[in-house]
Design a protein around this motif. Structure first.
Motif, short mmCIF file in Angstrom:
data_model
loop_
_atom_site.label_atom_id
_atom_site.label_comp_id
_atom_site.label_asym_id
_atom_site.label_seq_id
_atom_site.Cartn_x
_atom_site.Cartn_y
_atom_site.Cartn_z
N VAL A 93 59.83 7.24 -5.08
CA VAL A 93 60.55 8.10 -6.03
C VAL A 93 59.62 9.15 -6.62
O VAL A 93 59.97 10.31 -6.73
N ALA A 94 58.40 8.73 -7.01
CA ALA A 94 57.47 9.67 -7.64
C ALA A 94 56.05 9.11 -7.59
O ALA A 94 55.84 7.93 -7.32
N ARG A 95 55.10 9.97 -7.87
CA ARG A 95 53.69 9.60 -7.97
C ARG A 95 53.11 10.35 -9.16
O ARG A 95 53.37 11.53 -9.35
N TYR A 96 52.34 9.64 -9.99
CA TYR A 96 51.71 10.22 -11.17
C TYR A 96 50.24 9.86 -11.18
O TYR A 96 49.87 8.74 -10.84
N GLU A 97 49.40 10.78 -11.65
CA GLU A 97 48.01 10.48 -11.92
C GLU A 97 47.84 10.41 -13.43
O GLU A 97 48.30 11.30 -14.14
N LEU A 98 47.24 9.35 -13.90
CA LEU A 98 47.07 9.16 -15.34
C LEU A 98 45.62 9.39 -15.74
O LEU A 98 44.72 8.79 -15.18
N ARG A 116 40.51 7.00 -12.67
CA ARG A 116 41.77 7.58 -12.22
C ARG A 116 42.74 6.49 -11.84
O ARG A 116 42.50 5.72 -10.93
N THR A 117 43.84 6.41 -12.55
CA THR A 117 44.90 5.47 -12.22
C THR A 117 46.07 6.27 -11.68
O THR A 117 46.46 7.27 -12.25
N VAL A 118 46.61 5.81 -10.56
CA VAL A 118 47.75 6.47 -9.94
C VAL A 118 48.93 5.51 -10.03
O VAL A 118 48.80 4.31 -9.79
N VAL A 119 50.09 6.05 -10.40
CA VAL A 119 51.32 5.27 -10.46
C VAL A 119 52.24 5.75 -9.34
O VAL A 119 52.55 6.94 -9.26
N TYR A 120 52.63 4.80 -8.49
CA TYR A 120 53.64 5.08 -7.47
C TYR A 120 54.93 4.43 -7.95
O TYR A 120 54.94 3.25 -8.30
N VAL A 121 56.01 5.19 -8.01
CA VAL A 121 57.30 4.68 -8.44
C VAL A 121 58.13 4.44 -7.19
O VAL A 121 58.34 5.34 -6.39
N ARG A 122 58.58 3.19 -7.03
CA ARG A 122 59.33 2.76 -5.85
C ARG A 122 60.71 2.28 -6.28
O ARG A 122 60.86 1.59 -7.28
N CYS A 123 61.72 2.63 -5.51
CA CYS A 123 63.07 2.17 -5.78
C CYS A 123 63.17 0.69 -5.45
O CYS A 123 62.79 0.26 -4.36
N ALA A 124 63.68 -0.10 -6.39
CA ALA A 124 63.83 -1.54 -6.18
C ALA A 124 65.00 -1.86 -5.25
O ALA A 124 65.06 -2.94 -4.69
N ASP A 125 65.91 -0.91 -5.08
CA ASP A 125 67.07 -1.16 -4.23
C ASP A 125 66.86 -0.73 -2.77
O ASP A 125 67.16 -1.49 -1.86
N CYS A 126 66.33 0.48 -2.54
CA CYS A 126 66.18 0.95 -1.16
C CYS A 126 64.73 1.10 -0.72
O CYS A 126 64.47 1.50 0.41
N SER A 127 63.77 0.83 -1.61
CA SER A 127 62.32 0.87 -1.33
C SER A 127 61.76 2.27 -1.12
O SER A 127 60.62 2.42 -0.68
N ALA A 128 62.51 3.31 -1.41
CA ALA A 128 62.03 4.68 -1.24
C ALA A 128 60.98 5.02 -2.30
O ALA A 128 61.02 4.51 -3.42
N GLN A 139 64.31 8.30 -14.95
CA GLN A 139 64.21 8.57 -13.52
C GLN A 139 65.24 7.78 -12.74
O GLN A 139 65.67 6.71 -13.16
N GLN A 140 65.60 8.33 -11.59
CA GLN A 140 66.44 7.59 -10.67
C GLN A 140 66.01 7.97 -9.25
O GLN A 140 65.39 9.00 -9.03
N CYS A 141 66.35 7.12 -8.32
CA CYS A 141 66.00 7.32 -6.93
C CYS A 141 66.80 8.49 -6.36
O CYS A 141 68.03 8.54 -6.51
N GLN A 142 66.11 9.42 -5.70
CA GLN A 142 66.79 10.56 -5.10
C GLN A 142 67.55 10.14 -3.84
O GLN A 142 68.51 10.78 -3.45
N ALA A 143 67.14 9.02 -3.23
CA ALA A 143 67.77 8.58 -1.99
C ALA A 143 69.09 7.84 -2.24
O ALA A 143 70.08 8.09 -1.57
N CYS A 144 69.10 6.92 -3.22
CA CYS A 144 70.30 6.09 -3.42
C CYS A 144 70.89 6.17 -4.82
O CYS A 144 71.95 5.61 -5.07
N GLY A 145 70.22 6.86 -5.75
CA GLY A 145 70.75 7.02 -7.10
C GLY A 145 70.46 5.86 -8.05
O GLY A 145 70.86 5.89 -9.20
N SER A 146 69.76 4.83 -7.58
CA SER A 146 69.48 3.67 -8.41
C SER A 146 68.52 4.01 -9.55
O SER A 146 67.65 4.86 -9.41
#
Length: 103
Positions: free
Chosen positions: A41-46, A27-39, A6-13
């Motif tokens: 990136v994705a959300r998953y339900e596990l 239900r566990t939910v994963v939020y994926v956050r860009c470490a560079d721009c804080s956007a 995966q990579q950030c759609q906003a900054c490409g990181s």
């Protein structure tokens, strides 16, 4: 097996953080956050969560212990999940290394 990094759609990181949230008992939910721009990136339900190195406790958080007939059967399910996780991780890393996309 198809493998993507995966990579950030906003900054490409590719520097991403996974944030885990347990919104309900199983239900566990994963939020994926860009470490560079804080956007976001994705959300998953596990439905099947396994945290390597954390032992059976992490496995039980996403599995109803009542579904197994015994503690022994639950441990067998845990060991199977542990084996699949390790083997799957090795296979994914081998593909990434072979294609030159390893982190």
């Amino acid at each position: 097996m198809e493998v993507h990094r995966q990579q950030c759609q906003a900054c490409g990181s590719r520097r991403l953080n996974n944030i885990l949230a347990r919104e309900a008992r199983l239900r566990t939910v994963v939020y994926v956050r860009c470490a560079d721009c804080s956007a976001l990136v994705a959300r998953y339900e596990l439905a099947d969560y396994y945290h390597h190195g954390r032992g059976v406790e992490s496995f039980l958080r996403s599995h109803d212990p009542g579904l197994a007939e015994s503690g022994r059967q639950m441990m067998t399910l845990f060991k199977q999940a542990e084996k699949r996780a390790v083997e799957g991780f090795r296979a994914v890393m081998a593909i990434l290394e072979k294609t030159g996309r390893a982190p």
